[in-house]
Enzyme design. Structure first.
Site, PDB file in Angstrom:
ATOM      1  N   GLU A 130       0.935  -1.053   0.034  1.00 23.81           N
ATOM      2  CA  GLU A 130      -0.159   0.006  -0.097  1.00 23.81           C
ATOM      3  C   GLU A 130       0.897   1.302   0.046  1.00 23.81           C
ATOM      4  O   GLU A 130       1.955   1.267   0.699  1.00 23.81           O
ATOM      5  CB  GLU A 130      -0.824  -0.117   1.339  1.00 23.81           C
ATOM      6  N   ASP A 141       0.251   5.499   0.475  1.00 22.28           N
ATOM      7  CA  ASP A 141      -0.854   6.403   1.245  1.00 22.28           C
ATOM      8  C   ASP A 141      -0.595   7.766   1.088  1.00 22.28           C
ATOM      9  O   ASP A 141       0.413   8.174   1.502  1.00 22.28           O
ATOM     10  CB  ASP A 141      -1.158   5.993   2.736  1.00 22.28           C
ATOM     11  N   GLU A 173      -2.535  10.680   2.984  1.00 27.82           N
ATOM     12  CA  GLU A 173      -3.806  10.893   3.919  1.00 27.82           C
ATOM     13  C   GLU A 173      -3.632  12.501   4.047  1.00 27.82           C
ATOM     14  O   GLU A 173      -2.516  13.052   4.804  1.00 27.82           O
ATOM     15  CB  GLU A 173      -3.589  10.032   5.204  1.00 27.82           C
TER      16      GLU A 173
END
Length: 296
Positions: free
Chosen positions: A101, A103, A105
């Site tokens: 993953e 990310d 954010e």
């Protein structure tokens, strides 16, 4: 649809927004993505898509396909005003307990306080590689480009084509690298006031709902994974250069940052980074192994 270009044209194309031919490319939401939850919280306004977080639910979307290597770009305008407690996420992820993953954010804050961007990298289900930074602009006033570039040698996070994070392949040091799992592309907005703003001290003021994140400029220029199941080895072979198959993301010029990009990253770290897991001795008394080898 492979391409061969000069070193300079290639670098301009990947990191300065020049559109090149890959295996999948589009700019329309419906061509690439679909709602994944809270369909009634989607607002369509011409080329723009807005996701809504209100007192009943957040919302999110996902790509119709999964990809191995290439570049994903979305233009986002974040929640204006008091966004404390909210998180808007843009990320790539594979599936399963041993997933990979990447990310972005975006952590909301009270009015007048800067947004923070948190990036993270999961490899074989293990994350805990957070970095946080503020930005050199107000991301709520206009759209800005957020991109993830990925090939067998590095993962790069970019903001308006400026490198803000690099994760290098250090398999020669015995450190796993995410290179064999196809990943979907996702985005969502939700309430995370138990941790998102000042460690959870500032809660979401629901009287300011709905909270709106706006999107446009959807682009994926990457190697699409077949819908049918294929082995990791076969997929990797399909998506990397060999013989007559030459893919732009796999060119030698993109095996590491160039000098300009290295300077960009150093500038970001010196002026905008507020947290780096590699420097958190209380959390990691023993420095994570990849931190000992990364140059940036």
């Amino acid at each position: 649809m492979a391409v061969s270009m000069s070193r300079m044209t290639l670098l301009m194309g990947v990191f300065m927004g020049f559109v090149m031919v890959g295996l999948v490319t589009s700019s329309k939401f419906d061509d690439l993505f679909q709602p994944s939850w809270a369909f009634d919280h989607f607002i369509y306004e011409g080329e723009q898509l807005k996701l809504k977080l209100d007192n009943s639910s957040g919302s999110g979307f996902q790509s119709k396909s999964k990809y191995l290597f290439g570049k994903v770009n979305i233009q986002i305008k974040l929640v204006e005003g008091d966004s404390a407690g909210t998180v808007t996420a843009f990320y790539m992820s594979s599936e399963g307990p041993n997933h990979n993953e990447f990310d972005f954010e975006f952590l909301g804050n009270t009015t007048g306080e800067p947004y923070l961007i948190q990036t993270n990298v999961y490899v074989n289900g293990v994350g805990n590689r957070e970095q946080r930074m503020n930005l050199w602009f107000d991301p709520t006033k206009d759209f800005h480009n957020y991109s993830i570039f990925w090939n067998p040698r590095q993962v790069i996070f970019l903001v308006d084509d400026t490198v803000v994070r690099q994760h290098s392949n250090l398999e020669h040091k015995g450190i796993p690298f995410p290179k064999d799992q196809p990943m979907g592309v996702y985005s969502s907005i939700w309430n995370a006031d138990d941790w998102a703003t000042q460690g959870g001290r500032i809660k979401t003021d629901r009287s300011h709902a709905p909270f709106i994140a706006s999107y446009k400029g959807f682009q994926i220029d990457a190697c699409e994974s077949p819908a049918s199941s294929v082995s990791a080895a076969d997929l990797t072979k399909k998506c990397t250069s060999s013989g007559e198959n030459k893919y732009w993301w796999d060119e030698p010029a993109l095996s590491e940052l160039n000098l300009h990009q290295s300077h960009e990253l150093l500038w970001v770290k010196a002026n905008h980074m507020v947290y780096d897991y590699c420097s958190d001795n209380s959390r990691f008394p023993v420095t994570p192994e990849e931190c000992q080898h990364h140059r940036h």
